[in-house]
Design an enzyme around this catalytic site. Structure first.
Site, PDB file in Angstrom:
ATOM      1  N   ASP A 114     -19.627 -54.313  32.457  1.00 25.22           N
ATOM      2  CA  ASP A 114     -19.320 -55.742  32.490  1.00 25.22           C
ATOM      3  C   ASP A 114     -17.921 -56.016  31.911  1.00 25.22           C
ATOM      4  O   ASP A 114     -17.235 -55.093  31.462  1.00 25.22           O
ATOM      5  CB  ASP A 114     -20.413 -56.486  31.706  1.00 25.22           C
ATOM      6  CG  ASP A 114     -20.747 -57.843  32.291  1.00 25.22           C
ATOM      7  OD1 ASP A 114     -19.904 -58.412  32.995  1.00 25.22           O
ATOM      8  OD2 ASP A 114     -21.857 -58.343  32.009  1.00 25.22           O
ATOM      9  N   ASP A 158     -16.338 -57.162  37.157  1.00 28.17           N
ATOM     10  CA  ASP A 158     -15.334 -58.092  36.607  1.00 28.17           C
ATOM     11  C   ASP A 158     -15.429 -59.447  37.314  1.00 28.17           C
ATOM     12  O   ASP A 158     -14.509 -60.269  37.217  1.00 28.17           O
ATOM     13  CB  ASP A 158     -13.913 -57.507  36.672  1.00 28.17           C
ATOM     14  CG  ASP A 158     -13.192 -57.878  37.956  1.00 28.17           C
ATOM     15  OD1 ASP A 158     -13.846 -57.863  39.024  1.00 28.17           O
ATOM     16  OD2 ASP A 158     -11.992 -58.210  37.898  1.00 28.17           O
ATOM     17  N   TRP A 159     -16.543 -59.654  38.038  1.00 27.28           N
ATOM     18  CA  TRP A 159     -16.852 -60.940  38.688  1.00 27.28           C
ATOM     19  C   TRP A 159     -15.848 -61.299  39.785  1.00 27.28           C
ATOM     20  O   TRP A 159     -15.718 -62.467  40.161  1.00 27.28           O
ATOM     21  CB  TRP A 159     -16.955 -62.070  37.654  1.00 27.28           C
ATOM     22  CG  TRP A 159     -17.664 -61.662  36.408  1.00 27.28           C
ATOM     23  CD1 TRP A 159     -18.927 -61.161  36.331  1.00 27.28           C
ATOM     24  CD2 TRP A 159     -17.160 -61.691  35.065  1.00 27.28           C
ATOM     25  NE1 TRP A 159     -19.241 -60.866  35.025  1.00 27.28           N
ATOM     26  CE2 TRP A 159     -18.170 -61.190  34.226  1.00 27.28           C
ATOM     27  CE3 TRP A 159     -15.958 -62.101  34.508  1.00 27.28           C
ATOM     28  CZ2 TRP A 159     -18.010 -61.076  32.844  1.00 27.28           C
ATOM     29  CZ3 TRP A 159     -15.801 -61.988  33.128  1.00 27.28           C
ATOM     30  CH2 TRP A 159     -16.814 -61.483  32.318  1.00 27.28           C
ATOM     31  N   GLY A 160     -15.087 -60.314  40.265  1.00 34.09           N
ATOM     32  CA  GLY A 160     -14.116 -60.583  41.321  1.00 34.09           C
ATOM     33  C   GLY A 160     -12.830 -61.202  40.809  1.00 34.09           C
ATOM     34  O   GLY A 160     -11.948 -61.548  41.598  1.00 34.09           O
ATOM     35  N   ASP A 205     -21.750 -64.795  38.481  1.00 37.11           N
ATOM     36  CA  ASP A 205     -23.182 -64.479  38.499  1.00 37.11           C
ATOM     37  C   ASP A 205     -23.926 -65.317  39.533  1.00 37.11           C
ATOM     38  O   ASP A 205     -23.721 -66.531  39.649  1.00 37.11           O
ATOM     39  CB  ASP A 205     -23.793 -64.750  37.125  1.00 37.11           C
ATOM     40  CG  ASP A 205     -23.342 -63.729  36.104  1.00 37.11           C
ATOM     41  OD1 ASP A 205     -22.523 -62.848  36.445  1.00 37.11           O
ATOM     42  OD2 ASP A 205     -23.809 -63.814  34.952  1.00 37.11           O
TER      43      ASP A 205
HETATM   44  C1  GLA Z   1     -22.582 -61.009  32.956  1.00 38.84           C
HETATM   45  C2  GLA Z   1     -22.873 -60.257  34.245  1.00 38.84           C
HETATM   46  C3  GLA Z   1     -24.338 -60.397  34.602  1.00 38.84           C
HETATM   47  C4  GLA Z   1     -25.194 -59.890  33.466  1.00 38.84           C
HETATM   48  C5  GLA Z   1     -24.837 -60.595  32.170  1.00 38.84           C
HETATM   49  C6  GLA Z   1     -25.523 -59.966  30.978  1.00 38.84           C
HETATM   50  O1  GLA Z   1     -22.740 -62.385  33.116  1.00 38.84           O
HETATM   51  O2  GLA Z   1     -22.072 -60.733  35.279  1.00 38.84           O
HETATM   52  O3  GLA Z   1     -24.635 -59.702  35.793  1.00 38.84           O
HETATM   53  O4  GLA Z   1     -25.009 -58.490  33.343  1.00 38.84           O
HETATM   54  O5  GLA Z   1     -23.438 -60.539  31.919  1.00 38.84           O
HETATM   55  O6  GLA Z   1     -25.136 -60.529  29.766  1.00 38.84           O
END
Ligand code: GLA
Length: 574
Positions: free
Chosen positions: A185, A221-223, A243
Site C-alpha cells: 500500500d 498506489d491507487w493510480g 478504493d
Molecule cells: C488502502 C488500500 C485498501 C486497503 C486499506 C487498508 O485504503 O487502498 O485496499 O488495503 O488501505 O488499510
C-alpha cells in the site's frame, strides 16, 4: 484553415433522447488487414508498436490475472484474525471457488503489530496467535496460497508498522514464512517517488525469487502516480484507482478509470481496479453481474471480498461462472476496452481472446433505464464473407445463434450482457478491434491549450477535425467518427473528433474508433503550450486499427523561430 464547428453547432450523438440507439446502417467491411503490432508510418518515422509481453516483472507469476480472496472489503481491520482466514480458506475449497480457479487467501491491513529489536516484522498475537507461517502451512495444505499486506510508508493505512527502510528485510521474512503474494500500500509515504520506492520492493522480490521463492507483487498506489507506466516493469499488478466501495457509482467509476490503460496489461502485469464487492450487499445482482463482467473483460485480478462462508447461490454463481472466468483468464492477456459508445451510457466493450477470431464482448448499460444495445461485427475487428457472426451468451451459457452484421439485445439498467462472438463462416481476424489510441503524457510541466488535430481518410476521402483541450490535467476520452461531415470542396469537415468524457487525476488522451468503416491514413497533429511557449509536432500512424500508443512531451524540442519543434509526439510502449 478549415473551420471546425463549435460544440453547440455540432450534431449530438446517434442516440435519441428516449435512449434508443438508431439501428446501424452501414455494413461495409474494414479495408485490408493490418498486423496488430506494425503500422505503416510516414514522415515522423515508423510507428512500430511492440508487443507488451516482455515488460512484465519477470518472476513467472500471475501469467493470468490473480484470483483469490482478501479480508479488507468485508472484515476491515477489526474483523481480521486467523480463525476467519482459516474458515475462508476452508470455504474457498468447499464452496467450489478453488475449483473455479481462486487460489490466493490474502490478509489485508492489521495483521502486523510491531518489530523486534532486530527490525523483524511481528504478527499481531491477539489476532494471529499461531503466527503467519502456521497460517501459510494451513492454507498450503488445502492447495491454496497465502497473501500478506504491507505498506511502502512508515505505517500502514491503519497505523500498523510499514515497510519503509525494511523493504528487503520484510520481503525476506515473508518468503521465509512461505508467503506467496504481497500487496504493498501507499499510506504514510511522505513524498517518496512511487516508481523508486516500489522499485526497492522489486529488487527484494527478485532476490527471493532467485533464491527459489517468487511472490506475486501487488502495487497499491491507487493510480496516483500513473503506475500503468512503470508498473509493468515493477510488479505483477497495480491499482489504477482509489478504493472501491460497495456501490454502483464507485464500481463503474473504477471500471472506467481502469479501462483507460489497456495497453499496459500483459501476462504477468495487470491493471487492478480493486477487489470485488460481489456478495457484500450494496449493489443489485444485476450490478454485481456488471461488476464481474467488466473485471473479466479488463483482465483484472479477481479478488473476492465477501464472506465466503455464507454466500447465496446467486453470489456463488456470479463468482464461479466458468465461461466468464475463462474470459478473465484468457492466455493472451489482452485487456478489453470500449469499442463503441452509443451515447447515454449504452456502450460495447470487447476483448480479443487467444483463439484467433474470438472476442469477448460486454454490452453495457450504464444508464438507469433498460435500453437496446447493438454489437457491430466491424467494431470487433472481425471480417466474415457473409457478414455473419455466431454469438454465445456467457452468463446464460447458451448459444444465441448466427446474426448478420449486428446483434441486438435490450440490456437492463446498470446491466451487462456478456457474449462470446466469432465470425460465422470462414471469417478472418483483423487482429484487433478497430482503433484505440492512448496518448500518454511524458512531461512533468503543465501542458495547456492543446489542439489535437486529426486528418484521415474514409473510402479514400479526406476528413479533418480538431479538438481543443485546455489543460492536460486529466484523461480525456475522445471518439473518432467520419460520419456526418459536410464536403467543403476539398475535404469532409465536421464533428469527427469529439470529447466523450474525462477521468480526473490522470494526464492522457484516449481516442476510440466509433466508425464502422475503415479509417486510414491517419495523421495526429498537436499544438500546445508549456510555460507560455508554443510547441508543435505530428505523427502519421496509417490505418486506425488495433491498439496504438503515442507519447506526448515538450522535452527535447528546438526553437525554429516561431515554435518549439521536435519528435514531441511519438510512438511508445504505453
Ligand atoms: C488502502 C488500500 C485498501 C486497503 C486499506 C487498508 O485504503 O487502498 O485496499 O488495503 O488501505 O488499510
Amino acid at each position: 484553415m478549415v473551420r471546425c464547428e463549435t460544440r453547440d453547432e455540432r450534431s449530438k450523438s446517434a442516440i435519441p433522447d428516449h435512449h434508443e440507439p438508431s439501428r446501424p446502417r452501414f455494413a461495409r467491411r474494414r479495408a485490408a488487414a493490418v498486423g496488430a503490432w506494425l503500422l505503416a508510418a510516414a514522415s515522423c518515422g515508423a510507428a512500430v508498436l511492440v508487443a507488451s509481453e516482455a515488460r512484465a516483472l519477470d518472476n513467472g507469476l500471475a501469467r493470468t490475472p490473480p484470483m483469490g480472496w482478501n479480508s479488507w472489503n468485508k472484515f476491515g481491520c477489526s474483523g481480521l484474525n486467523e480463525t476467519v482466514v482459516k474458515q475462508m480458506a476452508d470455504a474457498m475449497v468447499n464452496s467450489g471457488l478453488k475449483g473455479a480457479g481462486y487460489q490466493y487467501v490474502n490478509l489485508d491491513d492489521c495483521w502486523q503489530s510491531s518489530r523486534t529489536s532486530a527490525g523483524v516484522i511481528v504478527a499481531d498475537a491477539s489476532k494471529f496467535p499461531s503466527g503467519i507461517q502456521a497460517l501459510a502451512d494451513y492454507v498450503h495444505a488445502e492447495g491454496l496460497k497465502l497473501g500478506v499486506y504491507t505498506d511502502a510508508g512508515t505505517a500502514t493505512c491503519q497505523g500498523r508498522p510499514g515497510s519503509y527502510g525494511h523493504e528487503a528485510q520484510d520481503v525476506a521474512t515473508y518468503a521465509s514464512w512461505g508467503v506467496d503474494y504481497v500487496k504493498v500500500d501507499w499510506c504514510n509515504t511522505a513524498g517518496e517517488d512511487p516508481a523508486t520506492e516500489y522499485g526497492r520492493f522489486t529488487t527484494a522480490f527478485q532476490e527471493v525469487a532467485a533464491a527459489g521463492k517468487p511472490m506475486v507483487f501487488s502495487i497499491c498506489d491507487w493510480g496516483d502516480a500513473a503506475p500503468w507506466q512503470w508498473g509493468p516493469t515493477t510488479g505483477n499488478s497495480w491499482r489504477t484507482t482509489g478504493d472501491i466501495a460497495d456501490a454502483w457509482s464507485s464500481m463503474i467509476g473504477n471500471a472506467v478509470s481502469s479501462s483507460q490503460h489497456p495497453l499496459a496489461a500483459a501476462p504477468g502485469a495487470w491493471n487492478d481496479p480493486d477487489m470485488l464487492e460481489v456478495g457484500n450487499g450494496g449493489m443489485t445482482p444485476t450490478e454485481y453481474q456488471t461488476h464481474v463482467s467488466l473485471w473479466a473483460l479488463m483482465s483484472a485480478p479477481l479478488i473476492a471480498g465477501n464472506d465466503l462462508r455464507s454466500m447465496s447461490p446467486q453470489t456463488k454463481s456470479l463468482l464461479t461462472n466458468p465461461e466468464v472466468l475463462a474470459v478473465d483468464q484468457d492466455a493472451a492477456g489482452r485487456q478489453g476496452y470500449k469499442v463503441h459508445d452509443w451515447g447515454n451510457g449504452i456502450e460495447v466493450w470487447a476483448k480479443p481472446l487467444k483463439t484467433p477470431g474470438q472476442r469477448a464482448v460486454v454490452m453495457l448499460n450504464r444508464s438507469s433505464v433498460a435500453s437496446p444495445n447493438y454489437v457491430l461485427l466491424p467494431d470487433l475487428g472481425l471480417v466474415d464473407p457473409a457478414n455473419e457472426m455466431v454469438v454465445r451468451d456467457l452468463w446464460a451459457r447458451t448459444n444465441l445463434g448466427t446474426f448478420v452484421f449486428d446483434y441486438e439485445q435490450t440490456v437492463p439498467a446498470h446491466g451487462a450482457v456478456m457474449l462470446l462472438v466469432a465470425p460465422g463462416t470462414i471469417g478472418s481476424d483483423q487482429g484487433m478491434p478497430p482503433g484505440h489510441l492512448e496518448i500518454g503524457i511524458a512531461d512533468s510541466r503543465p501542458i495547456v491549450n492543446l489542439r489535437l488535430t486529426v486528418d484521415f481518410r474514409v473510402n479514400g476521402q479526406p476528413h479533418h477535425d480538431w479538438e481543443d483541450i485546455a489543460a492536460l490535467d486529466r484523461t480525456y476520452e475522445l471518439a473518432l467518427n467520419g460520419m456526418g461531415g459536410t464536403w467543403n470542396g476539398s475535404e469532409w469537415v465536421g464533428n469527427f473528433l469529439s470529447t466523450t468524457g474525462t477521468v480526473a487525476g490522470q494526464g492522457a488522451i484516449l481516442v476510440n474508433d466509433v466508425d464502422s468503416r475503415a479509417i486510414t491514413d491517419v495523421r495526429w497533429t498537436v499544438r500546445f503550450t508549456i510555460a507560455g511557449q508554443p510547441y508543435g509536432d505530428f505523427e502519421d500512424v496509417g490505418d486506425f486499427v488495433g491498439d496504438e500508443a503515442l507519447t506526448l512531451t515538450g522535452e527535447g524540442a528546438t526553437w525554429n523561430g516561431s515554435e518549439w519543434v521536435g519528435n514531441l509526439l511519438r510512438p511508445s510502449l504505453l
